[in-house]
Write a protein that holds these residues in place. Structure first.
Motif, PDB file in Angstrom:
ATOM      1  N   UNK A  19       0.839  -1.198   0.000  1.00 10.26           N
ATOM      2  CA  UNK A  19       0.000   0.000   0.000  1.00 10.26           C
ATOM      3  C   UNK A  19       0.877   1.252   0.000  1.00 10.26           C
ATOM      4  N   UNK A  20       1.945   1.240   0.797  1.00 11.86           N
ATOM      5  CA  UNK A  20       2.854   2.387   0.840  1.00 11.86           C
ATOM      6  C   UNK A  20       3.496   2.623  -0.522  1.00 11.86           C
ATOM      7  N   UNK A  21       3.842   1.540  -1.207  1.00 12.76           N
ATOM      8  CA  UNK A  21       4.475   1.656  -2.525  1.00 12.76           C
ATOM      9  C   UNK A  21       3.485   2.119  -3.582  1.00 12.76           C
ATOM     10  N   UNK A  26      -6.430   0.418  -4.036  1.00 14.52           N
ATOM     11  CA  UNK A  26      -6.703  -0.199  -5.344  1.00 14.52           C
ATOM     12  C   UNK A  26      -5.403  -0.663  -6.001  1.00 14.52           C
ATOM     13  N   UNK A  27      -4.374   0.174  -5.961  1.00 19.54           N
ATOM     14  CA  UNK A  27      -3.099  -0.203  -6.573  1.00 19.54           C
ATOM     15  C   UNK A  27      -2.490  -1.410  -5.899  1.00 19.54           C
ATOM     16  N   UNK A  28      -2.552  -1.449  -4.552  1.00 18.99           N
ATOM     17  CA  UNK A  28      -2.020  -2.603  -3.824  1.00 18.99           C
ATOM     18  C   UNK A  28      -2.822  -3.853  -4.124  1.00 18.99           C
ATOM     19  N   UNK A  39      -7.533  -5.951   1.642  1.00 21.45           N
ATOM     20  CA  UNK A  39      -6.388  -5.081   1.905  1.00 21.45           C
ATOM     21  C   UNK A  39      -6.739  -4.094   3.024  1.00 21.45           C
ATOM     22  N   UNK A  40      -7.914  -3.494   2.915  1.00 18.55           N
ATOM     23  CA  UNK A  40      -8.348  -2.509   3.904  1.00 18.55           C
ATOM     24  C   UNK A  40      -8.445  -3.126   5.301  1.00 18.55           C
TER      25      UNK A  40
END
Length: 311
Positions: A19-21, A26-28, A39-40
């Protein structure tokens, strides 16, 4: 009463790094192949463990909070240590594991790198392959500083394979469009290249330096009309009539078979180059590196590949 130490979930920490990257849920989710809701949930649970928010939710995505910024390097280090532990365990079980970086000439992508990928997928799925493409000089530099584990460069001269395995000793050919002057013969003397328009790599390319050196000895002029380090660009310009280039046969064999290019061997002297397989000396070779080396030797030793490379 002693404070209970949290039990860190490595997958949850890995999701945090994704997620940080990516900068967004959505991207993660796309990168990890997981539902965005999953993810959330994992991020929420990790924030609960950390007693504070790790991300600020904005209209443009997920931005690390001060706490998230402070924890990120430690989480990254912890995941690296977990990977190292997995590698040690895998090696102990004689199962190759981990990332192997190979530096290869661009012309080898179809004849070596693609087959290597599929061979690793079938035989050693624990190995992750990373490829860096470059010239022979770049690959030797990467081998020296440890940026690559394995190199597949060209080398020139009698000491070409002093610290490497010589795979093939290759002749050089003058290459151009079909029917171009100089190509309708069995061979061409190096002296006949005097003033001929050539498309060559720029200095300090090893082949360029070798051609310049031999030209000085022969008392002729090398007429470089275009400098191109890209083999594909050299071939495209030569095939289009922009000049000739100098390449080993395996690089242009398919184009010659298709009638798109023509080649003649250069002699007096012959310009030979060695395709070598080298392993970095910057660190001991891991089991994964040794496994990739074994697959490459097996591949280049096959009859089908030898027919492609040898004249």
């Amino acid at each position: 009463m002693a404070t209970r130490t949290p039990q860190w979930d490595l997958q949850r920490l890995s999701i945090f790094m994704s997620v940080a990257s990516a900068g967004s849920l959505k991207g993660a989710a796309n990168a990890l192949g997981l539902p965005q809701s999953a993810i959330s949930r994992q991020i929420t649970r990790l924030e609960s463990q950390c007693n504070g928010r790790l991300f600020s939710r904005t209209g443009r995505g997920m931005v690390l909070t001060e706490l998230g910024e402070r924890l990120m390097p430690q989480i990254d280090r912890l995941l690296d240590q977990a990977d190292e532990l997995s590698g040690v365990v895998a090696e102990s079980a004689a199962q190759p594991f981990g990332e192997v970086t190979v530096g290869a000439l661009p012309s080898l992508y179809l004849s070596a790198i693609v087959p290597l990928f599929f061979a690793l997928r079938d035989q050693h799925p624990g190995i992750k392959l990373r490829i860096l493409e470059g010239s022979g000089g770049q690959i030797d530099q990467w081998l020296g500083n440890g940026e690559v584990d394995i190199g597949l460069p060209y080398r020139y001269g009698p000491s070409a394979a002093n610290d490497a395995d010589l795979l093939f000793d290759l002749a050089s050919y003058l290459v151009g469009r079909p029917g171009a002057p100089l190509l309708g013969r069995d061979h061409i003397a190096f002296a006949d290249l005097d003033g001929v328009p050539l498309v060559l790599p720029g200095r300090p390319s090893a082949v360029r330096l070798l051609l310049d050196q031999i030209a000085r000895r022969a008392g002729i002029s090398i007429n470089v009309v275009f400098e191109a380090d890209s083999t594909q660009l050299q071939k495209a310009l030569a095939a289009g009539g922009g000049g000739y280039t100098v390449l080993p046969m395996h690089v242009v064999r398919d184009e010659i078979a298709a009638g798109k290019m023509q080649a003649v061997r250069i002699v007096e002297p012959q310009l030979r180059r060695g395709l070598v397989l080298a392993v970095t000396r910057a660190r001991p070779a891991s089991l994964a590196v040794r496994s990739v080396v074994a697959l490459l030797r097996q591949h280049f030793g096959s009859e089908a590949v030898m027919r492609k490379f040898l004249d």
